[in-house]
Design an enzyme around this catalytic site. Structure first.
Site, PDB file in Angstrom:
ATOM      1  N   ASP A 132      -4.531   5.135   6.044  1.00 34.90           N
ATOM      2  CA  ASP A 132      -5.079   6.295   6.423  1.00 34.90           C
ATOM      3  C   ASP A 132      -6.325   6.016   7.559  1.00 34.90           C
ATOM      4  OD1 ASP A 132      -6.919   8.780   6.413  1.00 34.90           O
ATOM      5  OD2 ASP A 132      -5.610   9.401   4.908  1.00 34.90           O
ATOM      6  N   ASP A 150      -1.757  10.718  -4.701  1.00 36.05           N
ATOM      7  CA  ASP A 150      -2.448  11.669  -5.770  1.00 36.05           C
ATOM      8  C   ASP A 150      -3.600  12.696  -4.973  1.00 36.05           C
ATOM      9  OD1 ASP A 150      -4.733   9.844  -5.075  1.00 36.05           O
ATOM     10  OD2 ASP A 150      -5.871  10.960  -7.023  1.00 36.05           O
ATOM     11  N   GLU A 201       0.828  -1.026   0.076  1.00 31.97           N
ATOM     12  CA  GLU A 201      -0.156   0.079  -0.055  1.00 31.97           C
ATOM     13  C   GLU A 201       1.054   1.232   0.119  1.00 31.97           C
ATOM     14  OE1 GLU A 201      -2.681   1.437  -0.670  1.00 31.97           O
ATOM     15  OE2 GLU A 201      -4.474   0.258   0.445  1.00 31.97           O
ATOM     16  N   ILE A 226      -0.327  14.754   1.565  1.00 31.72           N
ATOM     17  CA  ILE A 226       0.678  14.803   0.699  1.00 31.72           C
ATOM     18  C   ILE A 226       0.498  13.943  -0.484  1.00 31.72           C
ATOM     19  CG2 ILE A 226       2.588  14.396   2.803  1.00 31.72           C
ATOM     20  CD1 ILE A 226       1.984  11.329   2.616  1.00 31.72           C
TER      21      ILE A 226
HETATM   22  C1  PRP Z   1      -5.749   5.710  -1.019  1.00 25.50           C
HETATM   23  C2  PRP Z   1      -4.290   4.881  -0.756  1.00 25.50           C
HETATM   24  C3  PRP Z   1      -5.005   3.403  -0.011  1.00 25.50           C
HETATM   25  C4  PRP Z   1      -6.222   4.078   0.517  1.00 25.50           C
HETATM   26  C5  PRP Z   1      -5.824   4.519   2.038  1.00 25.50           C
HETATM   27  O1  PRP Z   1      -6.214   5.002  -2.145  1.00 25.50           O
HETATM   28  O2  PRP Z   1      -3.956   4.493  -2.067  1.00 25.50           O
HETATM   29  O3  PRP Z   1      -5.369   2.593  -0.653  1.00 25.50           O
HETATM   30  O4  PRP Z   1      -6.507   5.105   0.088  1.00 25.50           O
HETATM   31  O5  PRP Z   1      -6.885   5.021   2.975  1.00 25.50           O
HETATM   32  P1  PRP Z   1      -7.971   4.313   3.765  1.00 25.50           P
HETATM   33  O6  PRP Z   1      -6.725   3.733   5.067  1.00 25.50           O
HETATM   34  O7  PRP Z   1      -8.590   5.649   4.441  1.00 25.50           O
HETATM   35  O8  PRP Z   1      -8.652   3.485   3.280  1.00 25.50           O
HETATM   36  P2  PRP Z   1      -7.624   5.620  -3.192  1.00 25.50           P
HETATM   37  O9  PRP Z   1      -8.819   5.219  -2.712  1.00 25.50           O
HETATM   38  O10 PRP Z   1      -7.104   7.530  -3.007  1.00 25.50           O
HETATM   39  O11 PRP Z   1      -7.307   5.451  -4.512  1.00 25.50           O
HETATM   40  P3  PRP Z   1      -5.634   5.497  -5.361  1.00 25.50           P
HETATM   41  O12 PRP Z   1      -4.754   4.456  -4.564  1.00 25.50           O
HETATM   42  O13 PRP Z   1      -5.985   5.274  -6.779  1.00 25.50           O
HETATM   43  O14 PRP Z   1      -5.066   6.782  -5.227  1.00 25.50           O
END
Ligand code: PRP
Length: 179
Positions: free
Chosen positions: A102, A158, A98, A152
């Protein structure tokens, strides 16, 4: 530096050094095994590619697209599987990669899904951990960097699908996501 970036949090060199440490940690655990490494797209793609290439142990790769943020900056709490894995995970040693943990909803969803499909082990490596934002009780087995609540971007991360290709990680100017 990109004009929308307030300051750099991690340089390319700092990322490289930490990726090497994560790779060594994985080599120690998986030498002689045949693990399946899963990149959670899209955020982890840069980290994933650098990580597997820094390892001595040959690994297999698969990809899954999970989306929890849409175009905003808050987790929806219900990560959506946009693209599933190609390979079966039953009886495999799985390493999930990952970019950031978050709220934890994505990692929890992935863990439940993969262990539910009969993986023999489930290990997680994350580039960033934001413990202050956690909504569910889960953490990565190896987190490269712990950070606060800064927004970040870069090196895969992104905002509204932008900034992923920056080779460093930086804090996004507040005016960009508050306008
Ligand atoms: C982001 C990141 C993780 C997730 C973490 O993905 O890549 O997969 O959020 O957040 P969480 O712990 O709150 O679930 P996102 O859904 O933004 O997609 P991306 O990876 O395509 O940017």
């Amino acid at each position: 530096m990109n004009k929308d970036i307030q300051s750099i949090v991690l340089t390319e060199e700092q990322i490289k050094e930490k990726v090497a440490q994560a790779a060594a940690w994985l080599d120690e655990r998986f030498a002689g095994k045949n693990p399946l490494f899963i990149s959670v797209l899209k955020g982890s793609v840069m980290f994933f590619c650098d990580l597997v290439r820094a390892m001595q142990t040959p690994v297999q790769m698969d990809f899954m697209t999970v989306s929890s943020y849409g175009s905003g900056s808050e987790s929806t709490g219900m990560p959506k599987i946009v693209m599933d894995l190609a390979a079966p995970v039953k009886d495999r040693d799985i390493v999930l990669v990952e970019d950031i943990v978050d709220s934890g909803h994505t990692l929890l969803r992935m863990r439940d899904l993969i262990t539910g499909r009969g993986a023999s082990s489930f290990t997680t490596v994350a580039l960033f951990d934001k413990p202050a934002r956690r909504q569910v009780d889960i953490k990565a087995d190896f987190a490269c960097f712990e950070i606060g609540d800064e927004f970040i971007v870069g090196y895969g991360l992104d905002y509204a699908q932008q900034y992923r290709t920056l080779p460093y990680v930086g804090i996004l100017k507040r005016e960009i996501y508050e306008k």
